[in-house]
Design a protein around this motif. Structure first.
Motif, mmCIF file in Angstrom:
data_model
loop_
_atom_site.group_PDB
_atom_site.id
_atom_site.type_symbol
_atom_site.label_atom_id
_atom_site.label_comp_id
_atom_site.label_asym_id
_atom_site.label_seq_id
_atom_site.Cartn_x
_atom_site.Cartn_y
_atom_site.Cartn_z
ATOM 1 N N PRO A 1 -10.485 -32.816 -0.882
ATOM 2 C CA PRO A 1 -10.995 -34.143 -0.509
ATOM 3 C C PRO A 1 -11.890 -34.716 -1.614
ATOM 4 C CG PRO A 1 -11.373 -32.529 1.255
ATOM 5 C CD PRO A 1 -10.948 -31.762 0.048
ATOM 6 N N ALA A 2 -11.500 -35.880 -2.145
ATOM 7 C CA ALA A 2 -12.247 -36.504 -3.241
ATOM 8 C C ALA A 2 -11.865 -37.971 -3.345
ATOM 9 C CB ALA A 2 -11.951 -35.794 -4.563
ATOM 10 N N GLY A 3 -12.759 -38.778 -3.876
ATOM 11 C CA GLY A 3 -12.464 -40.191 -4.051
ATOM 12 C C GLY A 3 -13.591 -40.903 -4.776
ATOM 13 N N PHE A 4 -13.439 -42.196 -4.956
ATOM 14 C CA PHE A 4 -14.433 -42.956 -5.715
ATOM 15 C C PHE A 4 -15.785 -42.983 -5.007
ATOM 16 C CE2 PHE A 4 -10.523 -44.912 -7.466
ATOM 17 C CZ PHE A 4 -10.743 -44.585 -8.792
ATOM 18 N N MET A 5 -16.833 -42.690 -5.762
ATOM 19 C CA MET A 5 -18.197 -42.796 -5.264
ATOM 20 C C MET A 5 -18.514 -44.272 -5.021
ATOM 21 S SD MET A 5 -21.645 -41.567 -7.244
ATOM 22 C CE MET A 5 -23.259 -41.637 -6.438
ATOM 23 N N GLU A 6 -19.200 -44.545 -3.919
ATOM 24 C CA GLU A 6 -19.589 -45.912 -3.574
ATOM 25 C C GLU A 6 -21.032 -46.179 -4.019
ATOM 26 O OE1 GLU A 6 -17.660 -48.099 -2.085
ATOM 27 O OE2 GLU A 6 -16.078 -46.927 -1.152
ATOM 28 N N ASN A 7 -21.360 -47.450 -4.163
ATOM 29 C CA ASN A 7 -22.763 -47.812 -4.338
ATOM 30 C C ASN A 7 -23.559 -47.360 -3.121
ATOM 31 O OD1 ASN A 7 -22.680 -49.028 -6.835
ATOM 32 N ND2 ASN A 7 -22.423 -51.094 -6.047
ATOM 33 N N ASP A 8 -24.837 -47.097 -3.336
ATOM 34 C CA ASP A 8 -25.782 -46.813 -2.248
ATOM 35 C C ASP A 8 -25.528 -45.492 -1.522
ATOM 36 O OD1 ASP A 8 -26.870 -49.359 -2.829
ATOM 37 O OD2 ASP A 8 -25.422 -50.301 -1.486
ATOM 38 N N GLU A 9 -24.864 -44.573 -2.182
ATOM 39 C CA GLU A 9 -24.754 -43.214 -1.632
ATOM 40 C C GLU A 9 -25.021 -42.234 -2.769
ATOM 41 O OE1 GLU A 9 -20.760 -42.718 -0.082
ATOM 42 O OE2 GLU A 9 -19.868 -42.565 -2.068
ATOM 43 N N THR A 10 -25.431 -41.010 -2.412
ATOM 44 C CA THR A 10 -25.599 -39.969 -3.423
ATOM 45 C C THR A 10 -24.243 -39.328 -3.703
ATOM 46 O OG1 THR A 10 -25.986 -38.258 -1.782
ATOM 47 C CG2 THR A 10 -27.937 -39.453 -2.578
ATOM 48 N N LEU A 11 -24.179 -38.536 -4.760
ATOM 49 C CA LEU A 11 -22.950 -37.784 -5.065
ATOM 50 C C LEU A 11 -22.559 -36.921 -3.872
ATOM 51 C CD1 LEU A 11 -24.138 -36.673 -8.593
ATOM 52 C CD2 LEU A 11 -22.067 -38.035 -8.215
ATOM 53 N N GLN A 12 -23.562 -36.242 -3.292
ATOM 54 C CA GLN A 12 -23.288 -35.338 -2.176
ATOM 55 C C GLN A 12 -22.839 -36.110 -0.935
ATOM 56 O OE1 GLN A 12 -25.958 -35.346 -4.173
ATOM 57 N NE2 GLN A 12 -26.781 -33.285 -4.513
ATOM 58 N N ALA A 13 -23.476 -37.239 -0.666
ATOM 59 C CA ALA A 13 -23.074 -38.051 0.488
ATOM 60 C C ALA A 13 -21.651 -38.565 0.297
ATOM 61 C CB ALA A 13 -24.053 -39.214 0.681
ATOM 62 N N GLY A 14 -21.319 -38.932 -0.927
ATOM 63 C CA GLY A 14 -19.971 -39.398 -1.217
ATOM 64 C C GLY A 14 -18.937 -38.298 -1.013
ATOM 65 N N ALA A 15 -19.271 -37.105 -1.487
ATOM 66 C CA ALA A 15 -18.344 -35.974 -1.328
ATOM 67 C C ALA A 15 -18.153 -35.642 0.155
ATOM 68 C CB ALA A 15 -18.869 -34.758 -2.088
ATOM 69 N N ALA A 16 -19.223 -35.728 0.941
ATOM 70 C CA ALA A 16 -19.125 -35.456 2.382
ATOM 71 C C ALA A 16 -18.322 -36.560 3.082
ATOM 72 C CB ALA A 16 -20.525 -35.347 2.988
ATOM 73 N N ARG A 17 -18.517 -37.805 2.652
ATOM 74 C CA ARG A 17 -17.760 -38.920 3.220
ATOM 75 C C ARG A 17 -16.270 -38.748 2.959
ATOM 76 N NH1 ARG A 17 -15.834 -42.670 0.606
ATOM 77 N NH2 ARG A 17 -17.258 -42.605 -1.156
#
Lengths: 179, 179
Positions: free
Chosen positions: A68-84
Motif C-alpha cells: 500500500p503506497a501513494g502520493f503524500m497529501e498536503n497537511d499530513e505527515t509521512l506516517q499519516a500518509g502511509a497509514a491512509r
C-alpha cells in the motif's frame, strides 16, 4: 504548463533573476511556477509474521502486486500518509514503524518513503484501487509479478532485515523498468 | 489556484470520482490539479571536525544561521540536490554521506531530508543567498540564532551522534516556531 494558475495569462519559460534554471514565469502577474518531485509514501504491513500485498486495480501496472503506497497529501505527515494509503488500498488499520526505504525515483520525478507497519487487526479487504489483497509468507511473495522496482526493493530488504533481526533503513536509487 | 495551467480555463473545487479530497479541477479540459508537499534537501557539511554554517541572505529568516538546504528540483536525486545547495549557498564541494534527518514540517507543507556531508576542500565563500559562511566547532554553533526548527534539530543530533561515534538517522516532526 501553458497558463498561469494565478491569473490565467500565458506563461513563458525563462530563468528568473538569481535562479539557475528556466521556470514557467507569468509576464502578467510575475508568479514563478516551480515544478518539484512528488513524495510517494507507503509501508510493508505485517500481521503475525505474514506480509500484506495488494494487486493493483488502477494504472499504472494494473494487475501487478504492490504494497500500500501513494502520493503524500498536503497537511499530513509521512506516517499519516502511509497509514491512509494502507486504509485506502487494503482496508487495514496499521501502526507505522521504522523507516525502511528512502528511494530516488528520478525518472518518475518521485521520492518514495516506505516504512515498516504493523496491522492492528487481521481484517483487510479490496477497494476500488485493489483487485485482490492477501497476507503472504516471505516464500509466497510473487517476485515476478511486482508492480514497481521500489516494491521489490522494499520487500527484499524487509525480508532480509527481518531474517537478520534488524530494522535497518536503506537509501537507494530506483531505475526505470525495462520490458 | 484560479486557472487551469493546461488550458487557461477557470478551475473549480470538487472531489473527483474515486477521490476523497476536493481538488482544483478544470471543467473545460478535465485536468485535476493536485497540490503536494515539497521536499527540502540539505546537509551538515564537515571539514576536519568543524561544521559549516551559513547566515541567510534571503527571506524567510534573513540574517539567521542555517545549514545549506533548499527545494529539491525535478531530475535530480536527494543527494545531488543536497550537494547542489551546498554549492549554491556556500560555494563548497561536498560528498554526501549518511541520512541524518527525515522531518515532517507539515505546517509548511514540506518534508526535510538532511544528510551528513564531507567537504572535499577547505574552500568556501558567500553567495547571493548567504551573507556569511563559516566553519565552527560544536561549541561555537549559535544555537539562539538558528533559522529553522529543523536546522537546530539536525545540528543537535549531528553533534550528539558524532560524540557517540554513531551515524544514526532520525525521523521527527517539526513544529511552527513561536515568537
Amino acid at each position: 504548463m501553458n497558463y498561469c494558475s494565478n491569473c490565467g495569462n500565458r506563461v513563458v519559460l525563462k530563468v528568473p533573476e538569481g535562479d539557475f534554471l528556466p521556470r514557467h514565469v507569468c509576464p502578467n502577474c510575475g508568479t514563478v511556477h516551480y515544478l518539484n518531485p512528488k513524495i510517494v509514501v507507503g509501508s510493508v504491513p505485517e500481521y503475525q509474521g505474514r506480509i500484506l500485498i495488494c494487486r493493483r486495480g488502477i494504472e499504472p501496472r494494473h494487475g501487478f502486486w504492490t504494497i500500500p503506497a501513494g502520493f503524500m497529501e498536503n497537511d499530513e505527515t509521512l506516517q499519516a500518509g502511509a497509514a491512509r494509503e494502507a486504509k485506502e488500498e487494503a482496508r487495514i488499520q496499521v501502526e507505522i514503524g521504522s523507516l525502511l526505504l528512502l528511494a530516488n525515483v528520478t525518472h518518475a520525478r518521485q521520492v518514495h518513503v516506505f516504512f515498516r507497519s504493523r496491522m492492528l487487526t487481521p481484517d483487510f479487504g479490496v477497494t476500488h484501487e485493489s483487485l485482490e489483497v492477501k497476507l503472504v509468507t516471505a516464500d509466497e511473495i510473487p517476485w515476478d509479478e511486482l508492480a514497481f522496482p521500489s516494491t521489490e526493493f522494499a520487500l527484499r530488504r524487509y525480508v532480509e532485515d527481518r531474517a537478520a533481526g534488524q530494522e535497518r533503513h536503506h537509501v537507494a536509487e530506483m531505475h526505470r523498468r525495462f520490458g
